[in-house]
Every structure is written in structure tokens, then in C-alpha cells.
Design an enzyme around this catalytic site. Structure first.
Site, short mmCIF file in Angstrom:
data_model
loop_
_atom_site.label_atom_id
_atom_site.label_comp_id
_atom_site.label_asym_id
_atom_site.label_seq_id
_atom_site.Cartn_x
_atom_site.Cartn_y
_atom_site.Cartn_z
N HIS A 171 0.86 -1.18 0.00
CA HIS A 171 0.00 0.00 0.00
C HIS A 171 0.89 1.23 0.00
O HIS A 171 1.86 1.30 0.75
CB HIS A 171 -0.90 0.03 1.24
CG HIS A 171 -1.73 1.28 1.29
ND1 HIS A 171 -2.90 1.43 0.57
CD2 HIS A 171 -1.53 2.47 1.92
CE1 HIS A 171 -3.39 2.64 0.77
NE2 HIS A 171 -2.58 3.29 1.59
N ASP A 220 -15.81 1.39 6.60
CA ASP A 220 -14.83 2.36 6.10
C ASP A 220 -15.43 3.18 4.97
O ASP A 220 -15.21 4.40 4.88
CB ASP A 220 -13.55 1.66 5.62
CG ASP A 220 -12.61 2.68 4.98
OD1 ASP A 220 -12.12 3.56 5.71
OD2 ASP A 220 -12.39 2.62 3.76
N ARG A 252 -15.98 11.52 6.68
CA ARG A 252 -14.76 12.27 7.02
C ARG A 252 -14.43 13.30 5.94
O ARG A 252 -13.99 14.42 6.23
CB ARG A 252 -13.57 11.31 7.18
CG ARG A 252 -13.63 10.48 8.45
CD ARG A 252 -12.64 9.34 8.39
NE ARG A 252 -11.27 9.79 8.21
CZ ARG A 252 -10.32 9.07 7.60
NH1 ARG A 252 -10.57 7.87 7.11
NH2 ARG A 252 -9.11 9.55 7.49
N SER A 294 -8.53 3.06 8.48
CA SER A 294 -9.13 3.04 7.16
C SER A 294 -8.26 2.23 6.19
O SER A 294 -8.74 1.34 5.47
CB SER A 294 -9.29 4.48 6.67
OG SER A 294 -9.61 4.53 5.31
N LYS A 327 -8.90 -2.27 5.15
CA LYS A 327 -9.08 -2.74 3.76
C LYS A 327 -7.99 -3.73 3.37
O LYS A 327 -8.25 -4.73 2.70
CB LYS A 327 -9.09 -1.55 2.80
CG LYS A 327 -10.42 -0.80 2.84
CD LYS A 327 -10.39 0.46 2.01
CE LYS A 327 -9.62 1.55 2.69
NZ LYS A 327 -9.75 2.89 2.19
N1 URA Z 1 -6.54 6.37 2.17
C1 URA Z 1 -7.51 5.64 2.78
O1 URA Z 1 -7.92 4.60 2.29
N2 URA Z 1 -8.02 6.11 3.93
C2 URA Z 1 -7.59 7.24 4.52
O2 URA Z 1 -8.08 7.60 5.56
C3 URA Z 1 -6.59 7.99 3.87
C4 URA Z 1 -6.07 7.51 2.69
#
Ligand code: URA
Length: 410
Positions: free
Chosen positions: A82, A161, A168, A183, A187
Site C-alpha cells: 500500500h 470504512d 470524514r 481506514s 481494507k
Molecule cells: N486512504 C484511505 O484509504 N483512507 C484514509 O483515511 C486515507 C487515505
């Protein structure tokens, strides 16, 4: 449990227990807790923060709000990467197929562009026919066959999320470290990984402007990922100039294809090999050989075919999305390139239409920049320092001025 009391406790800086956090996430996901209460909670977290235990509890509750991939017992090591995002960052397009060359399974769930940072899904969609909306069953079948899938979040993965991120976004609570950690990791953990490498960027084109902030985020992610049983590696990379020489969706796919064929810019190749080395047992030399001998490109092509994309388009990808206006930007001075500001290039690419100003906007695959000079190169006044791909002459004029505002040569 009484939701206002939990919000009040966080507002006053108390530490919440796992049960309280789970209750909020479940109630928010099933709709029994309204958005205004979750907004207040997110703002309380923004100001008061969360400790490692609370952040892990939030991550687990968000992960368990949906389903996770279930791998068969014979599955090899399952890995992913990521990146916190940057300008021109097309690493995933090269890295995912490269890791699959090592016999690893790579179930890469990616996102769309956010702010000035590009999104892997937007890039992949510039490949004619390529489907990012696979079901979990389709993804599992494809992984079993070829070892790699690159797709978007399904409806059933981390619904908490999905809902919380949207909230958010409109309540000024995106830049909260515990909320970002939960978050991102919820995932990634839904992919049921053995190992994850995190590429945390810092600099003008990144979410985190300083290395200190990047390290705080990276260490928080390492702690939570490790606590949740995933071997979590963290790398920190500057994002002061764009990665590679191309910024813009189809232009970046064309550059990724070059890299998958053993060519392309040195900084992109180096980043790919470094990150791959963190989760693959194959040495750097072997990984480089898979780029150089066409193995990684063949794997990419296999993935494109599996996901409905046109493999013929990959052979001359720069011709797939011709922009109406293609024009060079020239250096006003001679000397050594000192700055190609990633933020300025990212903003200019977005203004050309490579990114979005609103969630529902479509991106234009054709526009952006390529042939961008790199910091440290020596140039003469009048030399080309980038090529603009624009929808109109006016757009190209504005993009040229924005590019030059972030360019320094002396
Ligand atoms: N990317 C995400 O998936 N979530 C966040 O809060 C910030 C960047």
C-alpha cells in the site's frame, strides 16, 4: 451502550475500550447511529487521538464490518503493498505482476485518485475493456489461476470504512492518524495477507508533508498491522518530484509498461525493486531479471486478459488515448535541475482533467505530462523539460505556466 456517553468520553480525552469502539462501528454501519453522531465522534478523535490499543480495536471493528478473502489451505504466501499516494506513482502496476512472478498471490485492492495523488483504479481503467469491479468469487478464481488481481473495493469489504470515509471527507476529519491507519489497514487486512509492505511518502506531492509525520503514520501502521498478525514492513520515500517521468492516467500506464519490459525511468524501477524485496524471498537480481526478460510483462498481460482488457493495446499504449494538444514546455534557463515540484505538477495534471474536483467527476485518461526532467539533470535554456497532453490550447497554456511555477534550474 449510550452513544453520547462514548462520544463524550473521547471528547474528554479518555481511552475507549474495545466494546465501546465495536458498538459505535456496528451501530454506524447498520444505520442505527446517525451520521451526526459519527461526525462528532470523528472530530473528537481528530482532536484527542487514539492510543495503539484503540486504533487496533477500531481497525478490527471496521474489518469485521464486512467480509475478508478466505484463501484455500494450499495457498502460497499472500502479499500486497500500500502506498500513501503520490504524484506519478505507478509502482503498483509494475509491482503486483512482478510479485506474482515469484509464485506469490497478490490480491491488490486499490483506490481512485484522491486530491493531487493519482489512483491505481483510474490508471487501470485507461486500458480498453479492463474491469476493476470484480466480485470476490471472480477475484479468488483469478488469483488461483494467475496469482494476481488488481481491483476496486467490493460492496462487502469494509462497509464501515466506505461510510466513514465519505463522512470524514465532508467533515474535515480525513487528516487524523488513527482514522487513517484504521481506514487503510482494515481494507488491506480484508485481503487476509501474510505480508504487507507500506510505502509511506513524504514531501510536497504527498499527504504527509514532513518525514517526521510520515514516520509517525508508518510506525502506527506497523504496530497495528503486526498486532493483527500480518508481517508489516514500512518504507519511507520522498515525494518532492514526481515518480518517473509521466503523470496522468494513460501516460502512467505507458510508462509502467516500459518498466515491466525492463526499461523506463531508473527511480521507478528502483522503487519497485526495493518494495518487492520487502515481501518477496527472491533477491533483487532475480526480480530485476523478471523485468528484463519479459516475464513480468507477460504476467501483466495475462492479468489484463483475465480482467477483460485488450492485450493488443499494450503494444503501443501511447497511441491508445491521443490528446488533442501535445506540446513541449521549455526551460527558461540553463543549469542543473533543482526542483520539479510534485505538488505543482499534480495540481496542473488535475487541472488538465487527470484527477477529480468532485467524487462523481470522470477523469480524462489522455491528459497529463510525460518526458518530465528529473532533479539533477543538466539542461540548456530552450531544452524541453516536459511534454503536456491537453484537451485544448488554453488548457495547455495554463498547464505550462503551472509546471514552470514548480520548476527551478540554476
Ligand atoms: N486512504 C484511505 O484509504 N483512507 C484514509 O483515511 C486515507 C487515505
Amino acid at each position: 451502550m449510550h452513544v453520547p456517553t462514548i462520544i463524550e468520553r473521547k471528547r474528554d480525552g479518555k481511552t475507549l475500550d474495545e466494546g465501546e469502539i465495536r458498538h459505535l462501528v456496528q451501530a454506524f454501519t447498520d444505520g442505527s447511529m446517525p451520521d451526526y453522531q459519527m461526525s462528532a465522534f470523528a472530530m473528537a478523535v481528530y482532536f484527542q487521538g487514539m492510543d495503539a490499543g484503540e486504533t487496533a480495536a477500531l481497525t478490527r471493528a471496521m474489518l469485521e464490518s464486512g467480509t475478508s478473502f478466505a484463501w484455500p489451505s494450499h495457498a502460497p504466501r499472500v502479499v500486497d503493498k500500500h502506498s500513501t499516494g503520490g504524484v506519478g506513482d505507478k509502482v503498483s502496476l509494475v509491482l503486483a505482476p512482478l510479485l506474482a512472478c515469484d509464485g506469490l498471490w497478490v490480491p491488490m485492492i486499490s483506490g481512485r485518485g484522491l486530491g493531487i495523488t493519482g489512483g491505481t483504479l483510474d490508471k487501470l481503467e485507461s486500458i480498453p475493456g479492463f474491469r476493476i469491479g470484480l466480485s470476490a468469487d471472480e477475484a479468488l478464481a483469478q488469483i488461483g489461476r494467475i496469482g494476481v488481481v488488481m481491483m476496486g473495493q467490493t460492496e462487502s469489504i469494509c462497509p464501515a470504512d466506505k461510510k466513514l470515509y465519505a463522512l470524514r471527507d465532508v467533515t474535515a476529519t480525513v487528516p487524523s492518524r488513527p482514522l487513517i491507519v484504521a481506514s487503510i489497514l482494515s481494507k488491506k487486512l480484508a485481503e487476509s495477507l501474510d505480508a504487507l509492505v507500506l510505502d509511506v511518502k513524504h514531501g510536497s506531492g504527498a499527504f504527509m508533508k514532513t518525514r517526521e509525520d510520515a514516520v509517525l503514520l508508518g510506525e502506527a501502521m506497523r504496530e497495528v498491522g503486526t498486532a493483527m498478525g500480518v508481517e508489516t514492513r514500512v518504507c519511507y520515500h520522498p515525494m518532492d518530484e514526481p515518480t518517473g517521468r509521466a503523470v496522468g492516467n494513460a501516460l502512467e500506464v505507458a510508462e509502467a509498461i516500459e518498466s515491466l519490459r525492463g526499461a523506463g525511468p531508473a527511480d521507478l524501477r528502483d522503487l519497485v525493486l526495493t518494495l518487492a524485496g520487502e515481501v518477496s524471498g527472491a533477491g533483487r537480481e532475480q526480480l530485476a531479471a523478471w523485468l528484463d526478460d519479459g516475464t513480468a510483462f507477460d504476467k501483466f498481460r495475462e492479468m489484463v486478459v483475465a480482467q477483460g482488457g485488450d492485450p493488443g493495446s499494450l503494444d503501443a499504449f501511447e497511441q491508445v488515448h491521443p490528446a488533442p494538444v501535445v506540446r513541449e514546455v521549455r526551460s527558461p534557463r540553463s543549469g542543473e535541475v533543482r526542483r520539479v515540484d510534485a505538488e505543482a505538477v499534480g495540481r496542473a495534471a488535475n487541472a488538465l482533467g487527470a484527477g477529480r474536483s468532485q467524487a462523481e467527476d470522470a477523469v480524462n485518461p489522455a491528459v497529463g505530462f510525460d518526458r518530465i526532467v528529473k532533479v539533477g539533470e543538466r539542461i540548456t535554456a530552450g531544452d524541453p523539460i516536459a511534454r503536456i497532453h491537453a484537451g485544448s490550447e488554453n488548457d495547455a497554456d495554463a498547464a505550462g505556466m503551472s509546471f514552470l511555477s514548480g520548476f527551478l534550474c540554476e
